[in-house]
Scaffold this active site. Structure first.
Site, PDB file in Angstrom:
ATOM      1  N   HIS A  67       0.842  -1.202   0.000  1.00 13.19           N
ATOM      2  CA  HIS A  67       0.000   0.000   0.000  1.00 13.19           C
ATOM      3  C   HIS A  67       0.871   1.244   0.000  1.00 13.19           C
ATOM      4  CE1 HIS A  67      -3.741  -2.170   0.643  1.00 13.19           C
ATOM      5  NE2 HIS A  67      -3.038  -2.972   1.423  1.00 13.19           N
ATOM      6  N   LYS A 101      25.437 -18.707   3.479  1.00  9.51           N
ATOM      7  CA  LYS A 101      26.501 -19.476   2.820  1.00  9.51           C
ATOM      8  C   LYS A 101      26.003 -20.013   1.488  1.00  9.51           C
ATOM      9  CE  LYS A 101      25.909 -24.082   4.803  1.00  9.51           C
ATOM     10  NZ  LYS A 101      26.599 -25.148   5.494  1.00  9.51           N
ATOM     11  N   GLY A 160       9.919 -22.366   8.238  1.00 12.54           N
ATOM     12  CA  GLY A 160       8.756 -21.882   8.966  1.00 12.54           C
ATOM     13  C   GLY A 160       8.858 -20.422   9.369  1.00 12.54           C
ATOM     14  N   LYS A 215      14.597  -8.840  -0.930  1.00 15.83           N
ATOM     15  CA  LYS A 215      15.237  -8.672  -2.233  1.00 15.83           C
ATOM     16  C   LYS A 215      15.506 -10.042  -2.840  1.00 15.83           C
ATOM     17  CE  LYS A 215      19.887  -8.290  -0.343  1.00 15.83           C
ATOM     18  NZ  LYS A 215      21.103  -7.525  -0.269  1.00 15.83           N
TER      19      LYS A 215
END
Length: 178
Positions: free
Chosen positions: A109, A176, A135, A159
């Site tokens: 929004h 990693k 999770g 990102k």
């Protein structure tokens, strides 16, 4: 980096209300289906989603906005309490696992208070093949998670994620290579 496509929508339109009610009815039916009625659960998901590969498995308490913007590949698994806000497309590859309490949100929004409640925007989310999302993760609008990557439990992905990495944290950062 090129700005990703934003789809703008007005809240409260009749078409959006109709499509949202359809999705809510199907998710309600899905969530109220007996746990052993695997065929019925799969049939509902195939009605709800835009496209579904073979062998989908979604646990109870699933929610979405529209459903038809969700496309999942072969062997898709989503744990309990998965929420996908699909105001834009959510494309998930093959052999992906999503842990419990995961939120995948294409919608956002305006930051301007006077406009915030009137409309919104959505950016597509793409999840590649063989991705594992742990999770309680949150995936935000416009993100692409590339093949073979793992998003550690509790992470917030803001990102794009490259292939073959483990990402963790808030915001998620590369932990990693795999």
């Amino acid at each position: 980096m090129e700005d990703k496509l934003k789809i703008y929508y007005r809240r409260g339109t009749e078409e959006l209300k109709r499509d949202n009610i359809r999705a809510h009815k199907l998710t309600q039916e899905f969530n109220n289906t007996d746990v052993e009625e695997f065929g019925k659960k799969e049939d509902i998901i195939r009605k709800l989603f835009g496209s579904v590969g073979g062998n989908p498995s979604i646990e109870h308490n699933f929610h979405c906005d529209l459903g038809y913007n969700i496309h999942v590949g072969e062997n898709f698994y989503a744990g309990y309490n998965c929420t996908i806000l699909d105001m834009a497309e959510v494309i998930v590859g093959n052999n992906c696992m999503i842990g419990p309490n995961v939120g995948i949100y294409t919608a956002g929004h305006s930051t301007e208070p006077k406009d915030r409640n009137k409309s919104g925007y959505a950016q597509p989310i793409k999840i590649g093949n063989d991705v594992w999302i742990g999770g309680s993760c949150t995936i935000l609008p416009g993100v692409t998670i590339n093949d073979n990557s793992i998003i550690a439990a509790g992470s917030v992905v803001i990102k794009d994620v490259p292939s073959n990495v483990i990402m963790a944290g808030n915001p998620a950062k590369k932990l990693k290579n795999i």
